[in-house]
Design a protein around this motif. Structure first.
Motif, PDB file in Angstrom:
ATOM      1  N   PHE A  67       0.873  -1.178   0.000  1.00  0.00           N
ATOM      2  CA  PHE A  67       0.000   0.000   0.000  1.00  0.00           C
ATOM      3  C   PHE A  67       0.906   1.223   0.000  1.00  0.00           C
ATOM      4  CE2 PHE A  67      -2.863  -3.240   1.574  1.00  0.00           C
ATOM      5  CZ  PHE A  67      -4.089  -2.900   1.026  1.00  0.00           C
ATOM      6  N   TRP A  68       0.742   2.076  -1.001  1.00  0.00           N
ATOM      7  CA  TRP A  68       1.659   3.194  -1.185  1.00  0.00           C
ATOM      8  C   TRP A  68       0.901   4.364  -1.813  1.00  0.00           C
ATOM      9  CZ3 TRP A  68       3.255   5.062  -6.145  1.00  0.00           C
ATOM     10  CH2 TRP A  68       2.619   4.417  -7.225  1.00  0.00           C
ATOM     11  N   ALA A  69       1.598   5.440  -2.106  1.00  0.00           N
ATOM     12  CA  ALA A  69       1.003   6.567  -2.832  1.00  0.00           C
ATOM     13  C   ALA A  69       2.111   7.380  -3.484  1.00  0.00           C
ATOM     14  CB  ALA A  69       0.196   7.459  -1.896  1.00  0.00           C
ATOM     15  N   THR A  70       1.744   8.067  -4.553  1.00  0.00           N
ATOM     16  CA  THR A  70       2.758   8.831  -5.298  1.00  0.00           C
ATOM     17  C   THR A  70       3.299  10.004  -4.478  1.00  0.00           C
ATOM     18  OG1 THR A  70       1.052  10.205  -6.295  1.00  0.00           O
ATOM     19  CG2 THR A  70       1.739   8.281  -7.537  1.00  0.00           C
ATOM     20  N   TRP A  71       2.474  10.518  -3.532  1.00  0.00           N
ATOM     21  CA  TRP A  71       2.900  11.681  -2.752  1.00  0.00           C
ATOM     22  C   TRP A  71       3.647  11.284  -1.482  1.00  0.00           C
ATOM     23  CZ3 TRP A  71       0.294  10.123   1.374  1.00  0.00           C
ATOM     24  CH2 TRP A  71      -0.962   9.531   1.187  1.00  0.00           C
ATOM     25  N   CYS A  72       3.843   9.987  -1.292  1.00  0.00           N
ATOM     26  CA  CYS A  72       4.472   9.485  -0.059  1.00  0.00           C
ATOM     27  C   CYS A  72       5.964   9.248  -0.313  1.00  0.00           C
ATOM     28  CB  CYS A  72       3.750   8.207   0.356  1.00  0.00           C
ATOM     29  SG  CYS A  72       4.666   7.132   1.455  1.00  0.00           S
ATOM     30  N   ALA A  73       6.799  10.091   0.294  1.00  0.00           N
ATOM     31  CA  ALA A  73       8.243  10.017   0.031  1.00  0.00           C
ATOM     32  C   ALA A  73       8.862   8.667   0.403  1.00  0.00           C
ATOM     33  CB  ALA A  73       8.962  11.153   0.739  1.00  0.00           C
ATOM     34  N   PRO A  74       8.555   8.103   1.573  1.00  0.00           N
ATOM     35  CA  PRO A  74       9.154   6.783   1.886  1.00  0.00           C
ATOM     36  C   PRO A  74       8.705   5.701   0.898  1.00  0.00           C
ATOM     37  CG  PRO A  74       8.128   7.747   3.847  1.00  0.00           C
ATOM     38  CD  PRO A  74       7.742   8.610   2.699  1.00  0.00           C
ATOM     39  N   CYS A  75       7.445   5.817   0.423  1.00  0.00           N
ATOM     40  CA  CYS A  75       6.949   4.837  -0.556  1.00  0.00           C
ATOM     41  C   CYS A  75       7.771   4.928  -1.846  1.00  0.00           C
ATOM     42  CB  CYS A  75       5.486   5.095  -0.913  1.00  0.00           C
ATOM     43  SG  CYS A  75       4.364   5.204   0.476  1.00  0.00           S
ATOM     44  N   LYS A  76       8.041   6.165  -2.253  1.00  0.00           N
ATOM     45  CA  LYS A  76       8.813   6.382  -3.484  1.00  0.00           C
ATOM     46  C   LYS A  76      10.184   5.742  -3.386  1.00  0.00           C
ATOM     47  CE  LYS A  76       7.076  10.836  -5.014  1.00  0.00           C
ATOM     48  NZ  LYS A  76       7.431  12.251  -5.147  1.00  0.00           N
ATOM     49  N   GLU A  77      10.762   5.832  -2.189  1.00  0.00           N
ATOM     50  CA  GLU A  77      12.097   5.242  -2.011  1.00  0.00           C
ATOM     51  C   GLU A  77      12.041   3.725  -2.087  1.00  0.00           C
ATOM     52  OE1 GLU A  77      14.187   6.720   1.421  1.00  0.00           O
ATOM     53  OE2 GLU A  77      13.614   8.783   0.949  1.00  0.00           O
ATOM     54  N   GLU A  78      10.929   3.146  -1.697  1.00  0.00           N
ATOM     55  CA  GLU A  78      10.828   1.689  -1.701  1.00  0.00           C
ATOM     56  C   GLU A  78      10.611   1.123  -3.113  1.00  0.00           C
ATOM     57  OE1 GLU A  78       9.217   0.359   2.685  1.00  0.00           O
ATOM     58  OE2 GLU A  78       7.739   0.635   1.120  1.00  0.00           O
ATOM     59  N   VAL A  79       9.924   1.894  -3.961  1.00  0.00           N
ATOM     60  CA  VAL A  79       9.519   1.353  -5.266  1.00  0.00           C
ATOM     61  C   VAL A  79      10.686   0.784  -6.093  1.00  0.00           C
ATOM     62  CG1 VAL A  79       8.548   2.014  -7.517  1.00  0.00           C
ATOM     63  CG2 VAL A  79       7.307   2.551  -5.429  1.00  0.00           C
ATOM     64  N   PRO A  80      11.798   1.506  -6.242  1.00  0.00           N
ATOM     65  CA  PRO A  80      12.898   0.931  -7.043  1.00  0.00           C
ATOM     66  C   PRO A  80      13.404  -0.412  -6.499  1.00  0.00           C
ATOM     67  CG  PRO A  80      13.267   3.259  -6.642  1.00  0.00           C
ATOM     68  CD  PRO A  80      12.115   2.866  -5.784  1.00  0.00           C
ATOM     69  N   HIS A  81      13.340  -0.585  -5.190  1.00  0.00           N
ATOM     70  CA  HIS A  81      13.749  -1.872  -4.603  1.00  0.00           C
ATOM     71  C   HIS A  81      12.747  -2.971  -4.965  1.00  0.00           C
ATOM     72  CE1 HIS A  81      16.938   0.049  -2.405  1.00  0.00           C
ATOM     73  NE2 HIS A  81      16.085   0.911  -1.880  1.00  0.00           N
ATOM     74  N   PHE A  82      11.472  -2.607  -4.986  1.00  0.00           N
ATOM     75  CA  PHE A  82      10.459  -3.599  -5.369  1.00  0.00           C
ATOM     76  C   PHE A  82      10.625  -3.990  -6.841  1.00  0.00           C
ATOM     77  CE2 PHE A  82       7.440  -1.779  -1.909  1.00  0.00           C
ATOM     78  CZ  PHE A  82       8.088  -2.533  -0.945  1.00  0.00           C
ATOM     79  N   VAL A  83      10.921  -3.011  -7.666  1.00  0.00           N
ATOM     80  CA  VAL A  83      11.147  -3.289  -9.094  1.00  0.00           C
ATOM     81  C   VAL A  83      12.321  -4.263  -9.238  1.00  0.00           C
ATOM     82  CG1 VAL A  83      11.927  -2.250 -11.284  1.00  0.00           C
ATOM     83  CG2 VAL A  83      10.175  -1.103  -9.903  1.00  0.00           C
ATOM     84  N   ASP A  84      13.359  -3.993  -8.489  1.00  0.00           N
ATOM     85  CA  ASP A  84      14.551  -4.845  -8.520  1.00  0.00           C
ATOM     86  C   ASP A  84      14.226  -6.264  -8.019  1.00  0.00           C
ATOM     87  OD1 ASP A  84      17.366  -5.485  -8.580  1.00  0.00           O
ATOM     88  OD2 ASP A  84      17.342  -5.272  -6.402  1.00  0.00           O
ATOM     89  N   MET A  85      13.470  -6.339  -6.941  1.00  0.00           N
ATOM     90  CA  MET A  85      13.125  -7.669  -6.392  1.00  0.00           C
ATOM     91  C   MET A  85      12.230  -8.440  -7.353  1.00  0.00           C
ATOM     92  SD  MET A  85      12.604  -7.693  -2.301  1.00  0.00           S
ATOM     93  CE  MET A  85      11.692  -6.208  -2.044  1.00  0.00           C
TER      94      MET A  85
END
Lengths: 173, 153
Positions: A67-85
């Protein structure tokens, strides 16, 4: 005297380094809960590209439901790691699913393209969030085992290594 | 040789201290006037306390799930639409109206909404604006504590 100063300074520098390491280590704010969960509530939504997205389609896979959102800075930081995983473990049975808590699809679609998200993303609903115990702060991620049971819930930005370690264990089972 | 070594250590110490303090003071909202959840709760329960307005400046999906009893959904402070709604809502209010803004969408130091909303009210001349300090998020710092919560819109 100089030797004493050297030793004192070394100790102080060492303590400072340890303190900084502790601060950095805990700067991710995650709280992990890993007991008392039942089956992951199933849902069907249209993803931002218009395709049907059902959690039950991924039965047999390890699912990381974010559960995330485009305006959520910590979420944004996590996304590239999820893409990688997803790249590294997708072939071995991992499926990441993103549920955005944005108020509309437009920013999510743009974000998905910009970050080259390689996993399905849908905009969530209050009802879905409530089924998952309430999403009253982001990010929140659930790890779901191949039998469709919630294994753990992470509230707040989480060290990618923590996710990875848990996913590896589930994939080995 | 020895003074150089000492200088190096002092420099290292200064660098590490500076690095540490940057991390510890990463929160960008140091100029906001804040109120804690406990203080707000006390004020809400006090019979003789001044009536204050509670404005939620976070996303609709969070408000629909749970919000503080009596809070009004304004819109996200990080969007022009949200700020426009806030200006509109504030138009006919006295400048000394006590207002509490809150969001709780993310950890305090990452919230994109309260800062612009607070600034907008300051620019309009409001003098009694406070922001509810939710260090983690609304769920952890309000709902999980059993404080009064309403659902829906």
């Amino acid at each position: 005297m100089i030797c004493f100063m050297k030793r004192t300074l070394l100790i102080v520098a060492g303590v400072a380094l340890v303190l900084i390491w502790i601060v950095l280590r805990h700067s991710s704010t995650e709280q992990k809960e890993s007991a008392g969960f039942g089956p992951a509530p199933d849902f069907t939504l249209a993803d931002v590209s218009g395709k049907k997205l059902s959690l039950s389609e991924y039965r047999g896979k390890v699912v990381l439901l974010d559960f995330w959102a485009t305006w959520c800075a910590p979420c944004k930081e996590e996304v590239p790691h999820f893409v990688d995983m997803q790249n590294r473990y997708g072939g071995r049975g991992l499926q990441i699913v993103g549920i955005s808590m944005d108020d509309g699809e437009k920013p999510v679609r743009a974000f998905q393209q910009e970050f080259r998200m390689n996993y399905p993303v849908a905009v969530g609903t209050a009802q879905l969030a409530e089924q998952y115990g309430g999403v009253l702060g982001l990010p929140i991620a659930f790890v779901i085992d191949p039998q469709g049971r919630i294994v753990s819930r992470y509230v707040g930005q989480t060290d990618p290594e923590v996710f990875e370690s848990e996913i590896q264990k589930l994939l080995r089972r | 040789m020895q003074p150089t070594f000492c200088n190096f250590l002092v420099a290292l110490l200064l660098c590490t201290t500076l690095l540490g303090s940057t991390v510890l003071h990463a929160a960008g909202s140091i100029t906001l006037k804040t109120i804690t959840p406990e203080e707000l709760l006390q004020a809400m329960q006090a019979k003789n306390s001044a009536k204050r307005l509670l404005f939620f400046v976070g996303p609709r999906l969070l408000y629909t799930q749970a919000h503080i009893v009596g809070a009004e959904l304004i819109g996200q402070g990080s969007t022009s639409e949200g700020i426009q709604n806030l200006r509109q809502r504030a138009r006919n209010l006295r400048k000394d109206t006590p207002i509490v803004l809150y969001c709780g969408c993310c950890p305090w130091n990452h919230c994109p909404n309260v800062d612009p909303a607070y600034r907008a009210l300051q620019e309009l001349g409001f003098t009694r604006v406070k922001v509810l300090h939710l260090p983690n998020n609304f769920g952890t710092d309000w709902v999980d504590k059993g404080y009064p919560t309403a659902r829906g819109e």
